[in-house]
Design an enzyme around this catalytic site. Sequence first.
Site, mmCIF file in Angstrom:
data_model
loop_
_atom_site.group_PDB
_atom_site.id
_atom_site.type_symbol
_atom_site.label_atom_id
_atom_site.label_comp_id
_atom_site.label_asym_id
_atom_site.label_seq_id
_atom_site.Cartn_x
_atom_site.Cartn_y
_atom_site.Cartn_z
ATOM 1 N N ASP A 1 1.508 -4.166 1.555
ATOM 2 C CA ASP A 1 1.793 -3.088 2.494
ATOM 3 C C ASP A 1 3.237 -2.619 2.316
ATOM 4 O O ASP A 1 4.182 -3.236 2.804
ATOM 5 C CB ASP A 1 1.571 -3.584 3.930
ATOM 6 C CG ASP A 1 1.728 -2.482 4.968
ATOM 7 O OD1 ASP A 1 2.092 -1.356 4.590
ATOM 8 O OD2 ASP A 1 1.497 -2.761 6.165
ATOM 9 N N CYS B 1 -1.277 11.311 6.099
ATOM 10 C CA CYS B 1 -1.338 11.882 7.442
ATOM 11 C C CYS B 1 -0.607 13.223 7.432
ATOM 12 O O CYS B 1 0.613 13.267 7.273
ATOM 13 C CB CYS B 1 -0.703 10.930 8.455
ATOM 14 S SG CYS B 1 -0.915 11.457 10.174
#
Length: 374
Positions: free
Chosen positions: A172, A210
Amino acid sequence: MTAEALLDSGSNSSSTNSLFSLNKRDSYSSIVDHYLGEVDDESSALTLQYASRGRRFSSVSQAPPQLPAADDKLVVILVGLPASGKSTISNHLIQHFNQDNRTVHLRCKTFNAGQTRRKLSCRSGVMKLANKSADDLFNPKNSQKKDQYAKLTLDQMFSELDDDTCDVAIFDATNSTEQRRAFIFERLRLYNADMNRNYQITPVVLQVSCTDRAFVRYNIHNKTFNQDYFDKPYEFAVRDFAKRLAYYHSQYIPFTSGEFNTQVTEGKVIGEDNGLFWFSVINAGHSSSSESLEKHFPPKATHYLGELIGSITSFVDSYYDLYARQYVQDVQTFAKNKFISRGALDVPTNSSGEIPYATILHEIVSDDYFSKLN
């Protein structure tokens, strides 16, 4: 000292204290300056070739194994800008694996570069402020310093995979440039090429995007509650993170079909017997993309690998219905409210002590701000 020892040591560890005991520790950057000289450069060649080590292959007609094949590991490489939802989606992916009969037995773990940075930098629990651009870790000109935290996190991930403490590792980090991703793929190739290693790793790229402005504002708002900003005024936190996002945006290069094909053809994938897989989640699964799914199955793919990729495929395809619907409702509720209790210092509040976060947030993360990002 190894990366594993550094990350495993607690905040009171004498080893960590010794390594990072600086006379002036005003920022993350100064800590990396201290450590930078101790990290060896890695090879950048992308054309390594090596023989298979005789892995055990299952025919597709066999039933799914109850335990993972002894030499198969999966690494999910997240790609995406800050505030895009990467960490949330990685948590949901682990939940999905734990609920899917095909993968319920797998041991999954997230290796978060931001958490590594905080653990090694915020030993007092407080983020040190950068007083000049040279001390701002997120300034593009300091990217080499920031990369050290990613390298430490990768070292920890490889160590735990080799020790067989997890089967699926999620890396991540933003991984927002081709250079960073090329480095990761090369590390995977070197791992698979090392005959002293116990396992073979198959990589999956999971790109999280996004573009919905309401989603981005909501995510930035939530970032003001994390360890970087919990003690900072709300307005300062929003401005600082918005600046951080702009820095990343200036360097961001999405993972594309071209890069995927380059890795497949130039790098012989990540080894003769390993595939390369690419998925995308856009706007919490609310949007779709023609490049949302790419697969390169190796000729001798195990049934076990097919089951794993099938599970991830179903996760991506149903992400909105399974996990994101509540998130979208939360964003809508958030947009209707004008105040929130946060307990920050030096922020004007209403009579109830609540912060007019909507006004502050929209003033900083304005439409003009988004226009400049694009």
